[in-house]
Design an enzyme around this catalytic site. Structure first.
Site, short mmCIF file in Angstrom:
data_model
loop_
_atom_site.label_atom_id
_atom_site.label_comp_id
_atom_site.label_asym_id
_atom_site.label_seq_id
_atom_site.Cartn_x
_atom_site.Cartn_y
_atom_site.Cartn_z
CB SER A 97 42.05 19.81 24.47
OG SER A 97 41.21 19.34 25.49
CG ASN A 151 46.35 18.73 25.96
OD1 ASN A 151 46.94 19.28 26.65
ND2 ASN A 151 45.28 19.12 25.12
CG HIS A 157 43.20 22.28 20.68
ND1 HIS A 157 44.49 21.67 21.25
CD2 HIS A 157 42.52 22.85 21.80
CE1 HIS A 157 44.26 22.01 22.32
NE2 HIS A 157 43.17 22.73 22.92
CD GLU A 203 47.49 20.62 19.39
OE1 GLU A 203 48.60 20.32 19.52
OE2 GLU A 203 46.37 20.50 19.68
#
Length: 389
Positions: free
Chosen positions: A116, A187, A137, A149
């Protein structure tokens, strides 16, 4: 398709379930036999709950289970067409595993990481054939969250990227392609949801419950930032924030908060420790403090919501400005990856680009801190009277 999953923790097991449900032959690898046994028992419980809810039947359950085998030797993944690593977020350990794995699998096997926050380029550099490496991800829980992702490294071949996108799409997931930069899309863009909420608290403007209530009642977020940090774990969330801050060469926009650092140091990690920003009972329900039961000041709540929202919009706009991802993928990432009520760029259109620029400039003029600098893209769009969609 033969799929190898490295790591049988919550994320690895979840990805295995997704692939097996899609009809792939899956091998779930872990060095710890106890962890493999736990994953097998957990899958049984999950599938039984899905039967109870009418989502699958017994035939589906047996098919999914038969599609997964549990192995404790990395060499057992040798027939994989795709491998996805979901182990500890440690670059050296990942590189070691990838290097060993490459000696067993075929030349056309895609080797992917579920990281991540780590550089896909760095992970790919551990391979003799780095063009086969890509970031894939998933979000927790993998079977439920729609977004994945996909992150190509500098070394990733076009063929690897296209095959990865096609595979994940066939698993009935929404793919967002992101540039290999710290935090990728979610993130990175989500940092102000936590960071600005913590800043508002540290300034003494409102307590945890008031900030959470503002984001839920006005913004319609499913969880407030402090509830969500408690759910994720303050140790985990703080580490991600610190990692992103360092990776962006200490850009003030990602500066961690002392409050979260101290809570993490104290062992106030949230639900998993029974106490975080809130206290939790034996059912993991929040023990609401009496102060939080008082009526919410609507004006204060609006100010809190708008301050956090405009910082989120600014981050999303800057991600687009720096070509991290397309506008559509950025909004899909936030709605399908972390369940935001609206895409942030669509939200910016709704509030008005001039509103975004004005609010950011007000914050910058008040604090004179670089964390509140307005994205050049927002300024340009405001001048040209443009919208994102």
């Amino acid at each position: 398709m033969n799929v190898g999953i490295i790591g049988s923790g919550t994320m690895g097991s979840g990805i295995a379930q997704v692939a097996a449900t899609a009809g792939c032959s899956v091998k779930l690898y872990d060095t710890n036999q106890a962890a493999l046994d736990k994953a097998k028992v957990s899958l049984e419980k999950i599938l039984n709950r899905l039967i109870e809810k009418g989502r699958i039947d017994t035939i589906d359950k047996n098919r999914i289970q038969s599609n997964i085998s549990y192995v404790d030797t990395l060499k057992d993944l040798s027939d994989s067409n795709l491998t996805i690593e979901a182990i500890i977020e440690n670059l050296d350990i990942k590189k070691k595993v990838f290097s060993e794995l490459e000696s067993y699998v075929s030349d056309d096997c895609i080797i992917a990481s579920n990281t991540s926050s780590l550089s896909i380029a760095s992970i790919a550099a551990s391979l003799k054939k780095p063009k086969r490496c890509v970031g894939i991800h998933f979000f927790n829980p993998a079977p439920l969250m729609k977004l994945v992702e996909v992150i190509p490294a500098i070394q990733t071949s076009y063929e690897t990227l296209e095959k990865s996108i096609d595979t994940i799409t066939s698993w009935k997931k929404t793919v967002a392609v992101a540039k290999d930069t710290p935090g990728f899309i979610v993130n990175r863009v989500a940092r102000p949801f936590y960071g600005e909420a913590l800043r508002i608290y540290e300034e003494g403007l409102a307590d945890f419950a008031t900030i959470d209530d503002a984001m839920k009642s006005i913004g319609k977020f499913r969880m407030g930032p402090f509830e969500l940090m408690d759910f994720i774990g303050n140790d985990v969330n703080y580490t991600v924030t610190e990692t992103v801050f360092e990776a962006f060469y200490f850009d003030p926009r990602y500066k961690p908060a002392f409050t979260q650092k101290r809570f993490s140091e104290a062992g106030y990690l949230g639900r998993k420790s029974g106490i975080g920003y809130y206290e939790y009972d034996e059912n993991n329900s929040i023990v609401i403090p009496s102060k939080a039961k008082e009526s919410l000041d609507e004006k204060l709540a609006q100010q809190i919501f708008e301050r956090v929202l405009v910082m989120l919009i600014n981050e999303a706009a800057d991600a687009l400005f720096l070509n991290i991802a397309s506008a559509e993928d950025i909004d899909n990432a936030m709605t399908k990856g972390v369940n935001y009520p609206k895409g942030l760029l669509a939200w910016a259109d709704e509030k008005g680009i001039d509103w975004c620029v004005s609010n950011l400039d007000d914050l910058y003029n008040e604090y004179h801190e670089d964390r509140y600098r307005c994205s050049p893209l927002l300024r340009k769009m405001n001048r040209e009277n443009k919208t994102f969609f």
